[in-house]
Motif scaffolding. Structure first.
Motif, PDB file in Angstrom:
ATOM      1  N   ARG A  45     -51.007 -14.790   8.990  1.00 13.69           N
ATOM      2  CA  ARG A  45     -50.199 -13.677   9.475  1.00 13.69           C
ATOM      3  C   ARG A  45     -48.741 -14.100   9.548  1.00 13.69           C
ATOM      4  O   ARG A  45     -48.422 -15.300   9.551  1.00 13.69           O
ATOM      5  CB  ARG A  45     -50.688 -13.222  10.851  1.00 13.69           C
ATOM      6  N   PRO A  46     -47.828 -13.137   9.632  1.00 17.44           N
ATOM      7  CA  PRO A  46     -46.416 -13.488   9.762  1.00 17.44           C
ATOM      8  C   PRO A  46     -46.119 -14.112  11.124  1.00 17.44           C
ATOM      9  O   PRO A  46     -46.884 -13.977  12.079  1.00 17.44           O
ATOM     10  CB  PRO A  46     -45.703 -12.125   9.628  1.00 17.44           C
ATOM     11  N   TYR A  47     -44.975 -14.769  11.210  1.00 14.27           N
ATOM     12  CA  TYR A  47     -44.404 -15.162  12.493  1.00 14.27           C
ATOM     13  C   TYR A  47     -43.954 -13.888  13.176  1.00 14.27           C
ATOM     14  O   TYR A  47     -43.218 -13.087  12.603  1.00 14.27           O
ATOM     15  CB  TYR A  47     -43.217 -16.100  12.258  1.00 14.27           C
ATOM     16  N   VAL A  48     -44.392 -13.664  14.413  1.00 16.12           N
ATOM     17  CA  VAL A  48     -44.127 -12.406  15.116  1.00 16.12           C
ATOM     18  C   VAL A  48     -43.136 -12.646  16.246  1.00 16.12           C
ATOM     19  O   VAL A  48     -43.409 -13.406  17.173  1.00 16.12           O
ATOM     20  CB  VAL A  48     -45.426 -11.786  15.664  1.00 16.12           C
ATOM     21  N   LEU A  49     -42.005 -11.974  16.151  1.00 18.05           N
ATOM     22  CA  LEU A  49     -40.933 -12.084  17.138  1.00 18.05           C
ATOM     23  C   LEU A  49     -40.795 -10.756  17.856  1.00 18.05           C
ATOM     24  O   LEU A  49     -40.539  -9.727  17.227  1.00 18.05           O
ATOM     25  CB  LEU A  49     -39.636 -12.452  16.418  1.00 18.05           C
ATOM     26  N   LEU A  50     -41.001 -10.755  19.166  1.00 15.91           N
ATOM     27  CA  LEU A  50     -40.823  -9.546  19.971  1.00 15.91           C
ATOM     28  C   LEU A  50     -39.404  -9.504  20.521  1.00 15.91           C
ATOM     29  O   LEU A  50     -38.928 -10.496  21.089  1.00 15.91           O
ATOM     30  CB  LEU A  50     -41.819  -9.504  21.126  1.00 15.91           C
ATOM     31  N   CYS A  75     -35.173 -11.187   9.148  1.00 21.10           N
ATOM     32  CA  CYS A  75     -36.603 -10.865   9.130  1.00 21.10           C
ATOM     33  C   CYS A  75     -36.990 -10.142   7.845  1.00 21.10           C
ATOM     34  O   CYS A  75     -36.148  -9.538   7.167  1.00 21.10           O
ATOM     35  CB  CYS A  75     -36.964 -10.017  10.340  1.00 21.10           C
ATOM     36  N   ASP A  76     -38.283 -10.191   7.534  1.00 21.85           N
ATOM     37  CA  ASP A  76     -38.796  -9.506   6.346  1.00 21.85           C
ATOM     38  C   ASP A  76     -39.225  -8.077   6.652  1.00 21.85           C
ATOM     39  O   ASP A  76     -39.251  -7.235   5.753  1.00 21.85           O
ATOM     40  CB  ASP A  76     -39.996 -10.267   5.776  1.00 21.85           C
ATOM     41  N   ALA A  77     -39.572  -7.801   7.907  1.00 22.10           N
ATOM     42  CA  ALA A  77     -40.029  -6.462   8.291  1.00 22.10           C
ATOM     43  C   ALA A  77     -39.747  -6.240   9.764  1.00 22.10           C
ATOM     44  O   ALA A  77     -39.677  -7.191  10.547  1.00 22.10           O
ATOM     45  CB  ALA A  77     -41.525  -6.294   8.010  1.00 22.10           C
ATOM     46  N   ILE A  78     -39.580  -4.964  10.127  1.00 19.75           N
ATOM     47  CA  ILE A  78     -39.359  -4.558  11.516  1.00 19.75           C
ATOM     48  C   ILE A  78     -40.415  -3.532  11.872  1.00 19.75           C
ATOM     49  O   ILE A  78     -40.637  -2.567  11.125  1.00 19.75           O
ATOM     50  CB  ILE A  78     -37.962  -3.943  11.707  1.00 19.75           C
ATOM     51  N   LEU A  79     -41.065  -3.707  13.010  1.00 19.92           N
ATOM     52  CA  LEU A  79     -42.134  -2.803  13.440  1.00 19.92           C
ATOM     53  C   LEU A  79     -41.770  -2.136  14.758  1.00 19.92           C
ATOM     54  O   LEU A  79     -41.316  -2.797  15.695  1.00 19.92           O
ATOM     55  CB  LEU A  79     -43.444  -3.580  13.586  1.00 19.92           C
ATOM     56  N   VAL A  80     -41.992  -0.826  14.815  1.00 23.10           N
ATOM     57  CA  VAL A  80     -41.927  -0.075  16.070  1.00 23.10           C
ATOM     58  C   VAL A  80     -43.143   0.846  16.134  1.00 23.10           C
ATOM     59  O   VAL A  80     -43.739   1.175  15.106  1.00 23.10           O
ATOM     60  CB  VAL A  80     -40.635   0.767  16.209  1.00 23.10           C
ATOM     61  N   ARG A 117     -50.073 -10.400   3.131  1.00 20.19           N
ATOM     62  CA  ARG A 117     -50.380 -10.253   1.699  1.00 20.19           C
ATOM     63  C   ARG A 117     -49.234  -9.600   0.945  1.00 20.19           C
ATOM     64  O   ARG A 117     -49.070  -9.810  -0.261  1.00 20.19           O
ATOM     65  CB  ARG A 117     -51.663  -9.430   1.524  1.00 20.19           C
ATOM     66  N   ARG A 118     -48.424  -8.821   1.643  1.00 23.74           N
ATOM     67  CA  ARG A 118     -47.261  -8.173   1.025  1.00 23.74           C
ATOM     68  C   ARG A 118     -46.026  -9.068   1.042  1.00 23.74           C
ATOM     69  O   ARG A 118     -44.940  -8.630   0.657  1.00 23.74           O
ATOM     70  CB  ARG A 118     -46.971  -6.852   1.742  1.00 23.74           C
ATOM     71  N   GLY A 119     -46.172 -10.285   1.501  1.00 24.22           N
ATOM     72  CA  GLY A 119     -45.070 -11.231   1.464  1.00 24.22           C
ATOM     73  C   GLY A 119     -44.222 -11.289   2.716  1.00 24.22           C
ATOM     74  O   GLY A 119     -43.184 -11.960   2.737  1.00 24.22           O
ATOM     75  N   VAL A 120     -44.647 -10.601   3.778  1.00 21.13           N
ATOM     76  CA  VAL A 120     -43.896 -10.632   5.031  1.00 21.13           C
ATOM     77  C   VAL A 120     -44.209 -11.936   5.767  1.00 21.13           C
ATOM     78  O   VAL A 120     -45.349 -12.175   6.161  1.00 21.13           O
ATOM     79  CB  VAL A 120     -44.235  -9.414   5.917  1.00 21.13           C
ATOM     80  N   GLN A 121     -43.193 -12.768   5.944  1.00 19.74           N
ATOM     81  CA  GLN A 121     -43.368 -14.035   6.636  1.00 19.74           C
ATOM     82  C   GLN A 121     -42.837 -13.991   8.069  1.00 19.74           C
ATOM     83  O   GLN A 121     -43.272 -14.776   8.915  1.00 19.74           O
ATOM     84  CB  GLN A 121     -42.661 -15.153   5.870  1.00 19.74           C
ATOM     85  N   ARG A 122     -41.900 -13.089   8.307  1.00 18.69           N
ATOM     86  CA  ARG A 122     -41.276 -13.006   9.634  1.00 18.69           C
ATOM     87  C   ARG A 122     -41.174 -11.532  10.027  1.00 18.69           C
ATOM     88  O   ARG A 122     -40.482 -10.753   9.365  1.00 18.69           O
ATOM     89  CB  ARG A 122     -39.900 -13.662   9.619  1.00 18.69           C
ATOM     90  N   LEU A 123     -41.865 -11.154  11.092  1.00 16.38           N
ATOM     91  CA  LEU A 123     -41.932  -9.767  11.550  1.00 16.38           C
ATOM     92  C   LEU A 123     -41.241  -9.644  12.898  1.00 16.38           C
ATOM     93  O   LEU A 123     -41.553 -10.368  13.843  1.00 16.38           O
ATOM     94  CB  LEU A 123     -43.393  -9.326  11.676  1.00 16.38           C
ATOM     95  N   MET A 124     -40.325  -8.690  12.991  1.00 17.82           N
ATOM     96  CA  MET A 124     -39.642  -8.399  14.245  1.00 17.82           C
ATOM     97  C   MET A 124     -40.259  -7.141  14.845  1.00 17.82           C
ATOM     98  O   MET A 124     -40.314  -6.092  14.187  1.00 17.82           O
ATOM     99  CB  MET A 124     -38.152  -8.187  13.985  1.00 17.82           C
ATOM    100  N   VAL A 125     -40.722  -7.218  16.082  1.00 16.75           N
ATOM    101  CA  VAL A 125     -41.326  -6.085  16.770  1.00 16.75           C
ATOM    102  C   VAL A 125     -40.342  -5.595  17.829  1.00 16.75           C
ATOM    103  O   VAL A 125     -39.980  -6.334  18.738  1.00 16.75           O
ATOM    104  CB  VAL A 125     -42.668  -6.475  17.423  1.00 16.75           C
TER     105      VAL A 125
END
Length: 226
Positions: A4-9, A45-50, A147-155
């Motif tokens: 899974r990606p590294y998850v940063l809140l 980051c590679d992706a941002i989640l809300v 799997r989509r290449g996201v290594q670092r996810l910002m939540v």
């Protein structure tokens, strides 16, 4: 463990733990200097989640704001801003929301199995809709992002989303900004809700950094140890 990606809140809260008030206007918990810091974190980051409720309530754009940082990402072969990610149990998202309508970046919606068809019909080409189980399973979400290449996810929230990641033990880092005032309204949303958290008095988080940023304080905690 599933890759899974590294998850940063990332969260800003009042001294008494609220991330908003009960008015229709957005509550500014931070300042310009900290907004710029958050923009720098986004750009790395590679992706941002809300959560879906954050899209409905705050209508965020979730784009890198600074031109220099956007250009730096492009120079590295990346899109100007990270991929936008959300998840929903009901699938009732508005394709005209800024989350979908702004930014030439990929948008991904992880949806409960029962609402996938409804969500795809509503959003059309505005986003990629992925079946993430019923209810939505965060491990499935994170594995698919990897799997989509996201290594670092910002939540970036909201409170329900932060609670889910933290209680599931799926957060690696917490960046918490404390605003110098109180909200004092029990009806307002809080940073986290009720839950069983892996980090409790017997398992304290590791404090990595504390620093003032203007009139707010940044506390950076590490939740996983190598």
């Amino acid at each position: 463990m599933t890759e899974r990606p590294y998850v940063l809140l990332s969260c800003a809260a009042s001294v008494d733990g609220y991330i908003d008030d009960t008015t229709d206007e957005r509550l500014l918990l931070s300042n310009d200097e900290d907004f710029d810091r958050v923009d720098e974190v986004r750009a790395c980051c590679d992706a941002i989640l809300v959560g879906a409720n954050t899209i409905r309530r705050d209508n965020p754009r979730l784009l890198v704001r600074t031109e220099e940082r956007r250009k730096a990402r492009v120079a590295r072969g990346l899109p100007e801003s990270p991929t936008k990610v959300t998840f929903t149990s009901r699938g009732d998202l508005d394709p005209d929301a800024k989350f979908f309508a702004t930014g030439d970046v990929e948008k991904i919606v992880y949806c409960s199995s029962a609402a996938v068809d409804k969500c795809r019909d509503r959003l059309g080409d505005a986003a990629t809709v992925v079946d993430a189980g019923d209810p939505v399973d965060l491990n499935t979400v994170l594995a698919d992002l990897a799997r989509r290449g996201v290594q670092r996810l910002m939540v970036e929230g909201g409170g329900t989303v932060h609670t889910q990641f933290l209680t599931a033990g799926l957060a690696d880092e917490l960046q918490l900004v404390i605003a110098p005032f109180f909200v004092g309204d029990s009806g307002a949303p809080r940073f986290v809700g009720t839950g069983e958290f892996p980090h409790h008095p017997g398992n304290r988080m590791a404090l990595e950094e504390v620093r003032p940023i203007g009139d707010v304080i940044l506390a950076r905690y590490l939740l996983t140890r190598s």
